[in-house]
Design a protein around this motif. Structure first.
Motif, PDB file in Angstrom:
ATOM      1  N   TRP A 369      -5.264  -3.780  24.614  1.00 55.48           N
ATOM      2  CA  TRP A 369      -4.383  -4.103  23.487  1.00 55.48           C
ATOM      3  C   TRP A 369      -3.762  -5.493  23.607  1.00 55.48           C
ATOM      4  CZ3 TRP A 369      -2.056   1.307  24.540  1.00 55.48           C
ATOM      5  CH2 TRP A 369      -2.775   2.285  23.833  1.00 55.48           C
ATOM      6  N   GLY A 370      -3.953  -6.155  24.748  1.00 54.98           N
ATOM      7  CA  GLY A 370      -3.384  -7.488  24.949  1.00 54.98           C
ATOM      8  C   GLY A 370      -1.884  -7.489  25.113  1.00 54.98           C
ATOM      9  N   LYS A 371      -1.354  -6.415  25.728  1.00 54.43           N
ATOM     10  CA  LYS A 371       0.090  -6.291  25.912  1.00 54.43           C
ATOM     11  C   LYS A 371       0.437  -6.204  27.399  1.00 54.43           C
ATOM     12  CE  LYS A 371       0.949  -5.837  21.464  1.00 54.43           C
ATOM     13  NZ  LYS A 371       1.651  -6.915  20.690  1.00 54.43           N
ATOM     14  N   PRO A 372       1.508  -6.874  27.839  1.00 52.86           N
ATOM     15  CA  PRO A 372       2.017  -6.633  29.195  1.00 52.86           C
ATOM     16  C   PRO A 372       2.444  -5.175  29.332  1.00 52.86           C
ATOM     17  CG  PRO A 372       3.038  -8.576  28.208  1.00 52.86           C
ATOM     18  CD  PRO A 372       2.311  -7.869  27.105  1.00 52.86           C
ATOM     19  N   PHE A 373       2.369  -4.651  30.557  1.00 48.10           N
ATOM     20  CA  PHE A 373       2.770  -3.267  30.809  1.00 48.10           C
ATOM     21  C   PHE A 373       3.823  -3.275  31.904  1.00 48.10           C
ATOM     22  CE2 PHE A 373       2.497   1.087  32.351  1.00 48.10           C
ATOM     23  CZ  PHE A 373       2.425   1.798  31.158  1.00 48.10           C
ATOM     24  N   MET A 374       5.007  -2.781  31.572  1.00 48.41           N
ATOM     25  CA  MET A 374       6.165  -2.959  32.436  1.00 48.41           C
ATOM     26  C   MET A 374       6.703  -1.634  32.961  1.00 48.41           C
ATOM     27  SD  MET A 374       8.138  -5.586  29.868  1.00 48.41           S
ATOM     28  CE  MET A 374       9.458  -5.932  31.030  1.00 48.41           C
ATOM     29  N   MET A 375       7.124  -1.638  34.220  1.00 53.97           N
ATOM     30  CA  MET A 375       7.971  -0.566  34.740  1.00 53.97           C
ATOM     31  C   MET A 375       9.391  -1.042  34.507  1.00 53.97           C
ATOM     32  SD  MET A 375       8.398   2.388  36.074  1.00 53.97           S
ATOM     33  CE  MET A 375       6.816   2.897  36.731  1.00 53.97           C
ATOM     34  N   PHE A 376       9.997  -0.545  33.420  1.00 53.90           N
ATOM     35  CA  PHE A 376      11.235  -1.144  32.934  1.00 53.90           C
ATOM     36  C   PHE A 376      12.463  -0.670  33.694  1.00 53.90           C
ATOM     37  CE2 PHE A 376      13.914  -2.667  29.292  1.00 53.90           C
ATOM     38  CZ  PHE A 376      13.380  -3.936  29.248  1.00 53.90           C
ATOM     39  N   GLU A 377      12.345   0.435  34.407  1.00 50.28           N
ATOM     40  CA  GLU A 377      13.459   0.893  35.238  1.00 50.28           C
ATOM     41  C   GLU A 377      12.907   1.812  36.317  1.00 50.28           C
ATOM     42  OE1 GLU A 377      16.928   2.459  33.207  1.00 50.28           O
ATOM     43  OE2 GLU A 377      17.271   3.894  34.823  1.00 50.28           O
ATOM     44  N   THR A 378      13.264   1.523  37.558  1.00 49.40           N
ATOM     45  CA  THR A 378      12.843   2.361  38.672  1.00 49.40           C
ATOM     46  C   THR A 378      13.772   2.116  39.842  1.00 49.40           C
ATOM     47  OG1 THR A 378      10.925   3.088  39.976  1.00 49.40           O
ATOM     48  CG2 THR A 378      11.214   0.713  39.700  1.00 49.40           C
ATOM     49  N   ASN A 379      13.643   2.944  40.836  1.00 44.57           N
ATOM     50  CA  ASN A 379      14.308   2.779  42.123  1.00 44.57           C
ATOM     51  C   ASN A 379      13.923   3.996  42.957  1.00 44.57           C
ATOM     52  OD1 ASN A 379      16.233   2.039  44.257  1.00 44.57           O
ATOM     53  ND2 ASN A 379      17.186   0.742  42.693  1.00 44.57           N
ATOM     54  N   THR A 380      14.609   4.207  44.060  1.00 49.33           N
ATOM     55  CA  THR A 380      14.208   5.270  44.981  1.00 49.33           C
ATOM     56  C   THR A 380      14.372   6.663  44.403  1.00 49.33           C
ATOM     57  OG1 THR A 380      16.402   5.010  45.951  1.00 49.33           O
ATOM     58  CG2 THR A 380      14.560   3.994  47.119  1.00 49.33           C
ATOM     59  N   ALA A 381      15.407   6.905  43.617  1.00 52.85           N
ATOM     60  CA  ALA A 381      15.612   8.209  42.988  1.00 52.85           C
ATOM     61  C   ALA A 381      16.651   8.048  41.893  1.00 52.85           C
ATOM     62  CB  ALA A 381      16.083   9.257  44.000  1.00 52.85           C
ATOM     63  N   SER A 382      16.458   8.730  40.782  1.00 53.49           N
ATOM     64  CA  SER A 382      17.437   8.652  39.696  1.00 53.49           C
ATOM     65  C   SER A 382      18.727   9.362  40.088  1.00 53.49           C
ATOM     66  CB  SER A 382      16.862   9.253  38.413  1.00 53.49           C
ATOM     67  OG  SER A 382      16.542  10.612  38.587  1.00 53.49           O
ATOM     68  N   CYS A 383      19.747   9.159  39.276  1.00 55.36           N
ATOM     69  CA  CYS A 383      21.092   9.673  39.572  1.00 55.36           C
ATOM     70  C   CYS A 383      21.637   9.111  40.878  1.00 55.36           C
ATOM     71  CB  CYS A 383      21.118  11.202  39.577  1.00 55.36           C
ATOM     72  SG  CYS A 383      20.849  11.931  37.954  1.00 55.36           S
ATOM     73  N   GLY A 384      21.322   7.868  41.158  1.00 56.41           N
ATOM     74  CA  GLY A 384      21.994   7.170  42.247  1.00 56.41           C
ATOM     75  C   GLY A 384      21.268   7.068  43.556  1.00 56.41           C
ATOM     76  N   GLY A 385      20.112   7.724  43.701  1.00 63.33           N
ATOM     77  CA  GLY A 385      19.386   7.639  44.957  1.00 63.33           C
ATOM     78  C   GLY A 385      19.896   8.611  46.004  1.00 63.33           C
TER      79      GLY A 385
END
Length: 678
Positions: A369-385
């Motif tokens: 599709w010619g679009k960048p693909f982003m992981m827009f939010e992540t970290n070790t674990a949701s709700c604070g890790g």
């Protein structure tokens, strides 16, 4: 671009380090003593600490960002991975199939919950937090620029007003929050956007912002103002944050699904296209599903991309490997997770591989599709890790591996999330404001991952990544080859094991080119190596990159401490071999090409500091006559400022500074500071 308020900066004072100790429990029962970090008590002054008296996870009741929880690293497996092995790489990228798309040095960016922008970035457009500028300057120098998103759960109900009482640019209303995660409804003023613009005038940061998606009475004021104020420093606007969770959180009917989202997005884009005050129409980012409710394919199957391609700047998802939500929001369908049991999962190459696997189809479709693909939010674990994981060297190694795995799998951006002081996973955390007179900021171990990635990918924006599955694909010893402008440039090597004896350090012998690839031998005469190191994967404070540290808990201002150490290792050109030792635990970034080795030598990093600090303890002093003629504020006028959307801490305060002035006195937690634009 309209004129912006002159940026001014503020910095908390220095502090001394004091160690406190307590006996807690780990994977194998009672462990050795664990230090609790600097300060005159074992936790922030306004909190308490308690521990279990029987084997099991320790209980800590203070602010999560400063928790003292220590967990014993997993034992070395039997048999242990080989500690001597070889890696062959071609010098020409065309001879190595499966390389990623070309990646930018800014690949590893940051996501800041909109409701804590005043904790991390600044308290007004004229009062910016110095440590934030310094931390970001490190990445900007190495990557060329930094990408930061300001949004999250709080963006969906955000609304813009012309002004707020006492000059604040952000105000939260918790009483009206309907989200079971406790997300507040927030009001913001244009001064938030002026603050971001002023930051960009000092450090090369470009921004993603979130716009509301909570009802069909579309509010585009954030889009209108950000286009006008940020200009080219605005990368894009996220429309809808985790829409697959809307029904679960009570924001849509129970049966609301991907087709309903498609229809609402249609209504939004129609209104968006009709807004004459939004000059750019193709900068939206969506669908940002969390994959906890819908898969990306369920959205693609609606024809979403084909229908809205003209509006979409990039496609995005959000995903965390686990969650610690049950601790804060009890749910019989989601029992609490035991970090002791989860710890080994974060010390394995399989973690990143498993995390990206559900998205490989989408990254391939995005290229079509010619679009960048982003992981827009992540970290070790949701709700604070997880305490003992998210705030330890475990997360630094995991972050390097996970980010490189995303880059190899053709994500084009990965944004690691910040919360407030009541989360464990922050890349860095401001001191509690009731202690900022004696404490500095805290560097989160995962911030070192961002530095490693910035140097691994460099500034050319032409780096390609390959997971080499080294050491027969052993999960504890992963490695990646990185090519730049079509030529082998760097190699990243990781050792997840903890063994102070050195017996499980490994040595990788790297062969460049040669007969196996139909090329001449191409090992350089020598290579340069930078090490990411700590005594243990459970270490929280004593972490170094190339021999330098950013300081442990309450000891950071975003500037390097110590002397840089870049090793030069001689190669055996006769045998086309370079031998690289990787400590247990640790990660090595090896610079092979001439251009990469030249880039390994750090240039000067612009840092920021306050001009004068009047607190006499742990600071320099100032002539009282300067204060007498300054325009500072009284400490009695301090305003509260709050925390993140998850477990926010509201015991802080903020100071408003009138715009358009060249210098001021800022009173933050009892510390007066004379501030001058840098």
């Amino acid at each position: 671009m309209p004129s912006m308020h002159a940026p001014l900066v503020a910095l908390s004072c220095l502090l001394a380090s004091v160690r406190a100790e307590v006996t807690i429990y780990g994977l194998t029962g009672q462990t050795t003593l664990a230090h609790l970090g600097p300060g005159s008590s074992s936790a922030p002054l306004s909190t308490t600490t308690s521990f279990a008296t029987t084997p099991g996870p320790p209980q800590y009741t203070g602010l999560a960002a400063y928790n003292p929880v220590y967990m014993v690293p997993p034992a070395i497996p039997s048999p242990a991975p080989a500690n001597q092995f070889s890696i062959g790489v071609p010098s020409d990228a065309q001879l190595l199939p499966g390389l990623s798309v070309k990646q930018r040095g800014s690949f590893f960016g940051f996501s800041i919950e909109m409701s804590v922008a005043n904790q991390l970035i600044g308290t007004s457009s004229t009062n910016l937090h110095v440590p934030f500028l310094n931390f970001m300057s490190i990445i900007a120098e190495k990557a060329g620029e930094v990408h930061v998103r300001v949004g999250g759960n709080t963006q969906d109900t955000a609304y813009m007003v012309d002004s707020l009482p006492d000059g604040k640019f952000l105000d939260k209303n918790r009483e009206d929050a309907s989200n079971p995660t406790g997300t507040p409804i927030i009001a913001i003023t244009p001064d938030l956007l002026f603050m971001l613009a002023n930051v960009s005038s000092l450090v090369n940061i470009k921004w993603y912002l979130g716009i509301p998606f909570n009802d069909t009475n579309w509010r585009f004021q954030i889009a209108e103002k950000s286009e006008a104020i940020l200009g080219d420093n605005l990368l894009g606007l996220q429309a809808a944050n985790e829409p697959d969770l809307y029904a679960r959180h009570g924001h849509r009917p129970e049966n609301w699904g991907p087709e309903d989202f498609f229809e609402e997005f249609s209504a939004m884009t129609q209104a968006y296209s009709s807004d004459s005050q939004v000059p750019v129409k193709n900068n939206l980012i969506a669908p940002s599903v969390s994959s906890s409710g819908w898969t990306p394919e369920q959205v693609w199957d609606t024809g979403f991309v084909e229908a809205y391609s003209d509006y979409l700047q990039a496609l995005a998802v959000e995903h965390y490997p686990s969650d610690n939500c049950a601790v804060i929001y009890p749910d019989p369908n989601n029992p609490p997770k035991n970090p002791l049991e989860l710890l080994p999962q974060y010390l394995s190459h399989k973690s990143g591989q498993q995390l990206v696997a559900p998205y490989l189809n989408s990254t391939a479709l995005a290229q079509q599709w010619g679009k960048p693909f982003m992981m827009f939010e992540t970290n070790t674990a949701s709700c604070g890790g997880f305490p003992g994981i998210s705030d330890t060297f475990t997360s630094a190694l995991w972050g390097v591996d996970y980010a490189l795995q995303m880059a190899y799998s053709n994500f084009t951006t990965a944004l690691f999330h910040f919360g407030g002081q009541n989360v464990s996973y922050n890349p860095f955390t401001a001191a509690p404001t009731n202690e900022s007179a004696i404490h500095q900021w805290t560097t989160g171990p995962i911030f070192y991952s961002s530095i490693f990635l910035a140097e691994a990918l460099g500034k050319t924006n032409a780096s390609q990544v390959k997971d080499m599955l080294i050491n027969d694909g052993n999960e504890l010893t992963p490695g990646y080859a990185i090519y730049e402008n079509g030529q082998f440039a760097r190699m990243a090597l990781i050792n997840y094991m903890t063994d102070p004896s050195g017996a499980n350090d490994y040595t990788a012998t790297i062969y460049v080119g040669g007969d196996g690839f139909g090329e001449p031998n191409a090992a350089p005469a020598s290579v340069k190596v930078k090490y990411l190191r700590a005594p243990s994967t459970s270490e929280k404070d004593n972490i170094t990159w190339a021999g330098q540290t950013l300081g442990g808990r309450f000891m950071a201002d975003g500037r390097w401490q110590g002397e840089e150490s870049v090793l030069t290792i001689q190669c055996d050109q006769a045998n086309n071999a370079c031998q690289i030792k990787v400590p247990a635990p640790g990660a090595a970034l090896v610079f092979f090409s001439d251009a990469a080795q030249a880039a390994a030598a750090d240039g000067p990093i612009e840092t920021f500091s306050t001009s004068i600090i009047t607190k006499s303890k742990n600071t320099v002093t100032i002539d009282p006559s300067v204060l007498a003629t300054s325009n500072g504020e009284s400490g009695k006028d301090r305003l509260h400022r709050g925390g993140t959307s998850y477990g926010a801490e509201s015991s802080g305060m903020a100071a408003y500074v009138a715009p358009g002035i060249a210098a001021l006195i800022s009173v933050l937690a009892g510390t007066a500071m004379f501030i001058r634009a840098s």
